[in-house]
Design a protein around this motif. Structure first.
Motif, PDB file in Angstrom:
ATOM      1  N   ALA A  71     -16.911 -18.051  -8.543  1.00 64.81           N
ATOM      2  CA  ALA A  71     -15.626 -17.882  -7.860  1.00 64.81           C
ATOM      3  C   ALA A  71     -15.814 -17.137  -6.544  1.00 64.81           C
ATOM      4  O   ALA A  71     -15.175 -17.461  -5.541  1.00 64.81           O
ATOM      5  CB  ALA A  71     -14.651 -17.132  -8.771  1.00 64.81           C
ATOM      6  N   ALA A  72     -16.697 -16.139  -6.548  1.00 62.99           N
ATOM      7  CA  ALA A  72     -16.974 -15.397  -5.314  1.00 62.99           C
ATOM      8  C   ALA A  72     -17.574 -16.312  -4.257  1.00 62.99           C
ATOM      9  O   ALA A  72     -17.266 -16.198  -3.065  1.00 62.99           O
ATOM     10  CB  ALA A  72     -17.915 -14.230  -5.604  1.00 62.99           C
ATOM     11  N   SER A  73     -18.425 -17.234  -4.694  1.00 65.17           N
ATOM     12  CA  SER A  73     -19.028 -18.181  -3.756  1.00 65.17           C
ATOM     13  C   SER A  73     -17.975 -19.094  -3.143  1.00 65.17           C
ATOM     14  O   SER A  73     -17.994 -19.367  -1.941  1.00 65.17           O
ATOM     15  CB  SER A  73     -20.102 -19.004  -4.476  1.00 65.17           C
ATOM     16  N   TYR A  74     -17.038 -19.571  -3.963  1.00 64.05           N
ATOM     17  CA  TYR A  74     -15.963 -20.433  -3.459  1.00 64.05           C
ATOM     18  C   TYR A  74     -15.076 -19.675  -2.464  1.00 64.05           C
ATOM     19  O   TYR A  74     -14.652 -20.230  -1.447  1.00 64.05           O
ATOM     20  CB  TYR A  74     -15.121 -20.960  -4.618  1.00 64.05           C
ATOM     21  N   GLY A  78     -16.712 -21.022   4.211  1.00 64.38           N
ATOM     22  CA  GLY A  78     -16.102 -21.112   5.527  1.00 64.38           C
ATOM     23  C   GLY A  78     -15.803 -19.789   6.185  1.00 64.38           C
ATOM     24  O   GLY A  78     -15.193 -19.761   7.260  1.00 64.38           O
ATOM     25  N   LEU A  79     -16.205 -18.677   5.572  1.00 65.68           N
ATOM     26  CA  LEU A  79     -15.906 -17.353   6.118  1.00 65.68           C
ATOM     27  C   LEU A  79     -17.174 -16.590   6.479  1.00 65.68           C
ATOM     28  O   LEU A  79     -17.202 -15.356   6.425  1.00 65.68           O
ATOM     29  CB  LEU A  79     -15.076 -16.546   5.111  1.00 65.68           C
ATOM     30  N   ASP A  80     -18.217 -17.308   6.835  1.00 69.48           N
ATOM     31  CA  ASP A  80     -19.493 -16.656   7.139  1.00 69.48           C
ATOM     32  C   ASP A  80     -19.390 -15.677   8.306  1.00 69.48           C
ATOM     33  O   ASP A  80     -20.122 -14.691   8.364  1.00 69.48           O
ATOM     34  CB  ASP A  80     -20.549 -17.718   7.467  1.00 69.48           C
ATOM     35  N   ARG A  81     -18.478 -15.958   9.234  1.00 68.48           N
ATOM     36  CA  ARG A  81     -18.348 -15.091  10.414  1.00 68.48           C
ATOM     37  C   ARG A  81     -17.419 -13.896  10.167  1.00 68.48           C
ATOM     38  O   ARG A  81     -17.232 -13.082  11.065  1.00 68.48           O
ATOM     39  CB  ARG A  81     -17.809 -15.911  11.580  1.00 68.48           C
ATOM     40  N   TYR A  82     -16.829 -13.822   8.984  1.00 71.97           N
ATOM     41  CA  TYR A  82     -15.872 -12.750   8.690  1.00 71.97           C
ATOM     42  C   TYR A  82     -16.275 -12.028   7.397  1.00 71.97           C
ATOM     43  O   TYR A  82     -15.589 -12.132   6.371  1.00 71.97           O
ATOM     44  CB  TYR A  82     -14.463 -13.309   8.572  1.00 71.97           C
ATOM     45  N   PRO A  83     -17.385 -11.306   7.420  1.00 74.37           N
ATOM     46  CA  PRO A  83     -17.862 -10.641   6.199  1.00 74.37           C
ATOM     47  C   PRO A  83     -16.878  -9.620   5.634  1.00 74.37           C
ATOM     48  O   PRO A  83     -16.790  -9.451   4.418  1.00 74.37           O
ATOM     49  CB  PRO A  83     -19.172  -9.975   6.647  1.00 74.37           C
ATOM     50  N   GLU A  84     -16.138  -8.926   6.507  1.00 76.68           N
ATOM     51  CA  GLU A  84     -15.182  -7.939   6.006  1.00 76.68           C
ATOM     52  C   GLU A  84     -14.045  -8.616   5.253  1.00 76.68           C
ATOM     53  O   GLU A  84     -13.559  -8.087   4.242  1.00 76.68           O
ATOM     54  CB  GLU A  84     -14.625  -7.105   7.165  1.00 76.68           C
ATOM     55  N   THR A  85     -13.620  -9.795   5.735  1.00 79.47           N
ATOM     56  CA  THR A  85     -12.587 -10.544   5.023  1.00 79.47           C
ATOM     57  C   THR A  85     -13.081 -10.977   3.653  1.00 79.47           C
ATOM     58  O   THR A  85     -12.348 -10.895   2.653  1.00 79.47           O
ATOM     59  CB  THR A  85     -12.162 -11.780   5.838  1.00 79.47           C
TER      60      THR A  85
END
Length: 208
Positions: A71-74, A78-85
């Motif tokens: 679930a964490a992977s899903y 698409g959010l590789d550029r937003y690690p804090e998100t």
């Protein structure tokens, strides 16, 4: 219970459930805080940890934690550029503790850090999502308890079996399981029945 504090770069999920590791480090005594004492901890780093073997845990728990990682992977897609998100999503929905110190301080200063603690409200949201999906497939509410019970308990288990989440799971299962027994679902009755079941298994929950 011993808390492990690991410094240095490496996998956030190491060690995983069911794995055996040899860890070298400095043992720190628990810090006393009022009447409650924290768990002792071991301060170490990646270079002082050595993997020994896997597959030593309970198979059901291993499956639950594997589903949590999936679930964490899903959620990260698409959010590789937003690690804090990604960290906020993982902490808020799945109970991971991945917030950076700076991000954590923001929530501490605004008095909203408690929203990251997996609680009964998280279980309510999960139950709402599950029942909405069951309704879309036109499954009778009589059978909802059969779907809710394993899914909610798997979610509570994977997120650490927090007391409030377990209480909410028990109450939800009793409430939605009533139609299976030909009974009318009633909130007050479910609350009393869940309190009886929980205290019968763990009487000390009365003080929690």
């Amino acid at each position: 219970v011993v808390r492990i504090i690991c410094y240095g770069s490496g996998q956030c999920d190491v060690p995983l459930y069911g794995e055996r590791w040899r860890i070298s480090g400095k043992i720190c005594p628990p810090k006393l805080s009022g009447r409650k004492s924290g768990a002792p901890c071991i301060r170490t780093n990646i270079s002082s940890m050595r993997f020994l073997a896997a597959g030593n845990g309970w198979w059901l728990a291993d499956r639950c934690f594997a589903a949590r990682r999936a679930a964490a992977s899903y959620l990260s897609a698409g959010l590789d550029r937003y690690p804090e998100t990604v960290d906020v999503l993982h902490s808020l929905i799945l109970g991971y503790r991945r917030l950076s110190y700076e991000m954590r301080q923001i929530f501490v200063l605004t008095g909203t850090l408690h929203i990251f603690a997996i609680s009964g409200s998280h279980v309510v949201v999960m139950a709402g999502i599950i029942t909405a999906v069951l309704g879309m497939f036109r499954i009778s509410s009589i059978w909802w308890g059969l779907f809710l019970a394993p899914l909610l308990f798997a979610y509570a288990f994977a997120t650490g079996l927090q007391s409030s989440a377990v209480r909410a799971c028990v109450m939800a299962v009793i409430y939605w399981g009533a139609p299976l027994l030909g009974r009318r679902a009633d909130g007050v009755t479910a609350l009393c029945a869940s309190a009886f079941v929980i205290l019968a298994v763990a009487p000390t929950q009365l003080l929690d």
